[in-house]
Design an enzyme around this catalytic site. Structure first.
Site, PDB file in Angstrom:
ATOM      1  N   LYS A 136       0.804  -1.221   0.000  1.00  0.00           N
ATOM      2  CA  LYS A 136       0.000   0.000   0.000  1.00  0.00           C
ATOM      3  C   LYS A 136       0.839   1.274   0.000  1.00  0.00           C
ATOM      4  O   LYS A 136       0.513   2.235  -0.682  1.00  0.00           O
ATOM      5  CB  LYS A 136      -0.962  -0.006   1.190  1.00  0.00           C
ATOM      6  N   GLY A 145      -2.695  -4.882   6.061  1.00  0.00           N
ATOM      7  CA  GLY A 145      -3.831  -5.740   6.384  1.00  0.00           C
ATOM      8  C   GLY A 145      -4.807  -5.118   7.364  1.00  0.00           C
ATOM      9  O   GLY A 145      -5.383  -5.800   8.193  1.00  0.00           O
ATOM     10  N   GLU A 200      -4.417  10.711   7.784  1.00  0.00           N
ATOM     11  CA  GLU A 200      -5.038  10.773   6.462  1.00  0.00           C
ATOM     12  C   GLU A 200      -6.511  11.095   6.617  1.00  0.00           C
ATOM     13  O   GLU A 200      -7.160  10.646   7.568  1.00  0.00           O
ATOM     14  CB  GLU A 200      -4.857   9.403   5.779  1.00  0.00           C
ATOM     15  N   HIS A 203     -17.413   3.059  -3.799  1.00  0.00           N
ATOM     16  CA  HIS A 203     -16.259   2.372  -4.385  1.00  0.00           C
ATOM     17  C   HIS A 203     -16.458   2.388  -5.898  1.00  0.00           C
ATOM     18  O   HIS A 203     -17.364   1.737  -6.416  1.00  0.00           O
ATOM     19  CB  HIS A 203     -16.176   0.933  -3.866  1.00  0.00           C
ATOM     20  N   ASN A 246      -5.473  -3.189  -8.603  1.00  0.00           N
ATOM     21  CA  ASN A 246      -5.590  -4.650  -8.605  1.00  0.00           C
ATOM     22  C   ASN A 246      -4.997  -5.140  -9.913  1.00  0.00           C
ATOM     23  O   ASN A 246      -5.563  -4.926 -10.985  1.00  0.00           O
ATOM     24  CB  ASN A 246      -7.039  -5.088  -8.464  1.00  0.00           C
ATOM     25  N   ARG A 269      -4.721  -7.646 -11.888  1.00  0.00           N
ATOM     26  CA  ARG A 269      -5.252  -8.938 -12.332  1.00  0.00           C
ATOM     27  C   ARG A 269      -6.597  -8.692 -13.025  1.00  0.00           C
ATOM     28  O   ARG A 269      -7.113  -7.586 -12.980  1.00  0.00           O
ATOM     29  CB  ARG A 269      -5.479  -9.833 -11.119  1.00  0.00           C
ATOM     30  N   VAL A 301     -13.118 -10.288 -10.505  1.00  0.00           N
ATOM     31  CA  VAL A 301     -14.373 -11.043 -10.515  1.00  0.00           C
ATOM     32  C   VAL A 301     -15.417 -10.316 -11.370  1.00  0.00           C
ATOM     33  O   VAL A 301     -16.137 -10.939 -12.154  1.00  0.00           O
ATOM     34  CB  VAL A 301     -14.909 -11.216  -9.070  1.00  0.00           C
ATOM     35  N   ARG A 350     -23.223 -11.410  -7.457  1.00  0.00           N
ATOM     36  CA  ARG A 350     -22.400 -12.555  -7.036  1.00  0.00           C
ATOM     37  C   ARG A 350     -23.312 -13.472  -6.219  1.00  0.00           C
ATOM     38  O   ARG A 350     -23.756 -13.104  -5.138  1.00  0.00           O
ATOM     39  CB  ARG A 350     -21.242 -12.114  -6.165  1.00  0.00           C
TER      40      ARG A 350
END
Lengths: 454, 161
Positions: free
Chosen positions: A118, A164, A200, A208, A291, A293, A296, A339
């Site tokens: 991050k 995390g 922050e 999102h 991300n 990749r 989904v 989903r």
């Protein structure tokens, strides 16, 4: 005998089916690397060959880069597609494959490292001119009140080397900041061996919104619009849509332009997503993460723009033209994805496994189902609970919401508990129908429903 | 009775030993024993000594070799008649420690659970394969230098003989 290039599919479930379909589409031969639990799965039957790489638990099979790389060697693979999760963002697999002269359908290892942490991702974003949350490093934990004035409340104290979700404190006023800063520094010192902190800006009611990007690895960038994935439970996305609703042209331009700058700066290779928080209380838009990749929720973008992102990944990895068009910022259709998880929404979304005793999907224009489940399929307990993705395209958002609500009602899955009833609740809710709910919306709204029904 | 170690316990052990001065170590927890070596040969321990150049290379690169000496044999997808010893990992199966050398084991040999019957190479890392059960070996179903998958039957074993 065949001279088709071999695509090793290093994943399972619906995304394995998706990669197999893309391999077929480009005339390649799909080979599945499977655990023993998936050696006879629908994806295994759909592939030209199955190679058993390890035992059912993912940490003995799908999470072992050397086993996947060995399977690629056995298969004579030209390219390995890692899907999402598992090894998709692990530089190690990519490096093992490079040593064997096998392509990896994903970014270069150095890109995976640059965006995987991050702190370093934030630096990369700032360097590319991507807006990030206002933040400032704490120089002296006993003298922090002026920093609070600079950032504004509420704010987050974060450990610079934390990860995390650990080392993060929410602060609502100057007194709290003064008390918590020294505590957080001591905690960070104990937990991460380094007490460095920064404060922050905190966004409690943000959406999102993410941008689908694709890079050729040499600095060329394609932008395929945006997705809203704000219907979330405990940071798990439940429903995604393309385009993000109720986004002003100005905000959309900031998201798309800064994502493009990031792809160009990284000379990003393949498909990726740049995630942002879009505040509903101010005009702020801030970078979350990259991300590196396929995600989904990629089908909503594919359906909205009429592209095949997975085939493009494979073509690029094989050294071919990805055959992607240049598109405008807003697609000519609205697409929503649900989903469908093997979880019981009435029992705190507890996952369950079992045999699918009855299965029937809706049919009709604009309906797509990405899944590997079928009647008689034993949904295994070893992996995540995603069973299927129901994707519906319509001419605008209102029509898409109405169409997917009916599509969900016309879906039958028996034999285990699913999240379909939860989807019906959301798709019928006036807040969702109006569009642009924040990520904090679903949790309390779902809980309130249960109380109202009690 | 010691508790069964988790995979993480084993990894922690490897990490600890890797940073230590031990040349080799053998540790038993309950019915699982682990043999680790920092050099190119195993000294004592449960696994038979295996000296092959690629292992030395892998170790020089800092990767410890982990040999679950008494790991339970996995279920084979399609087992031929009789009991078999199956590949515990994907890789390339070798019957001998180096080309031209004698095979680790031959049909007719009596083996114990910890007897090495071959090596599986996975991404240049050599893993000695223990029989996993006592008995008399029959025909080898996997040939020297054959690509094997997890669960591929390697050799027939008669555990009643």
């Amino acid at each position: 005998m065949t001279d088709k290039p071999v695509v090793l599919v290093a994943n399972r479930g619906e995304i394995a089916m998706r990669i197999i379909a893309a391999a077929r589409r480009i005339g390649a031969s799909p080979v599945l690397a499977a655990s023993t639990a998936d050696a006879d799965s629908p994806a295994a039957r759909a592939a030209d060959r199955v190679i058993v790489i390890g035992a059912a638990p993912a940490n003995q099979s799908y999470l072992r880069p050397e086993q996947v790389a060995q399977a690629a060697v056995h298969a004579g693979a030209a390219v390995v597609h890692p899907g999402y999760g598992f090894l998709s963002e692990q530089p190690k697999l990519c490096e093992l494959l490079e040593e064997e002269g096998i392509a990896f359908a994903g970014p270069r290892p150095e890109t995976l490292r640059a965006v995987g942490d991050k702190g370093s991702a934030r630096e990369v974003a700032i360097a590319a001119g991507v807006p990030v949350a206002a933040g400032v490093e704490i120089a002296d934990v006993s003298n922090v009140v002026h920093l609070g004035e600079q950032i504004g409340y509420p704010l987050l104290i974060k450990a610079i080397h934390g990860g995390g979700g650990r080392g993060i404190r929410l602060v609502t006023n100057p007194e709290e900041l003064q008390t918590l800063a020294p505590q957080a520094a001591a905690e960070a010192e104990a937990a991460f061996g380094n007490g460095a902190l920064y404060v922050e800006r905190y966004y409690g009611k943000a959406r999102h919104v993410e941008v689908q990007v694709f890079g050729d690895g040499f600095g060329r960038a394609w932008i395929f619009g945006d997705r809203d994935c704000s219907v979330q439970r405990r940071h798990q996305k439940l429903i995604e849509e393309c385009p993000a609703p109720n986004l002003t042209d100005a905000r959309r331009k900031v998201l798309h332009d800064s994502s493009r700058a990031l792809v160009e700066a990284l000379k990003y290779r393949g498909a990726g997503t740049v995630e942002f928080l879009v505040d509903t209380e101010t005009e702020d838009v801030v970078f979350l993460e990259v991300n590196a990749r396929i995600q989904v929720e990629h089908p909503v973008t594919e359906e909205a723009f009429g592209v095949d992102l997975v085939a493009a990944q494979l073509r690029l990895a094989l050294g071919q033209d990805p055959e992607l068009p240049e598109v405008g910022p807003v697609p000519p259709a609205a697409v929503i994805e649900l989903r469908i998880n093997a979880e019981d929404p009435e029992a705190d979304f507890m996952p369950n496994s079992g045999t699918i005793s009855k299965l029937s999907w809706p049919r009709g224009p604009g309906i797509r189902i990405d899944t590997q489940i079928e009647e008689g399929y034993k949904f295994p307990p070893y992996y995540d609970s995603l069973m299927a993705k129901l994707i519906v395209r319509a001419h605008n958002r209102d029509a898409a919401v109405a169409a997917i609500r009916q599509a969900a009602r016309n879906t039958t899955i028996e034999g285990l508990k699913t999240t379909l009833s939860m989807h019906d609740f959301v798709l019928s809710h006036p807040d969702f129908i109006a569009g642009a709910v924040p990520t904090s919306w679903f949790g309390p709204t779902w809980e309130a429903r249960k109380e109202n029904n009690a | 009775m010691a508790e069964q170690p988790s995979w993480q316990d084993l990894l922690d052990l490897v990490a600890q030993l890797n940073e230590s001065n031990f040349e080799s170590a053998a540790v038993s927890y309950g019915n699982i024993s682990v043999t680790l070596s920092n050099s190119d040969t195993f000294v004592g321990g449960a696994a038979a000594p295996v000296a092959v150049a690629p292992v030395a290379a892998a170790l020089a690169a800092g990767t410890p070799v982990l040999t679950p000496a008494a790991a339970a044999a996995p279920a084979a997808p399609a087992t031929p008649a009789g009991e078999t010893i199956d590949a515990p990992m994907i890789g390339v199966f070798y019957r001998r420690p180096s080309p031209g050398a004698d095979a680790f084991a031959q049909p007719g040999d009596r083996v114990e659970a910890d007897t090495t019957i071959g090596i599986i190479e996975i991404m240049k890392l050599m893993n000695p394969i223990a029989a996993g059960k006592a008995g008399v070996l029959g025909e080898f179903l996997a040939q020297d230098a054959q690509a094997v998958e997890f669960g591929t039957p390697l050799v027939i074993i008669d555990t009643n003989a």
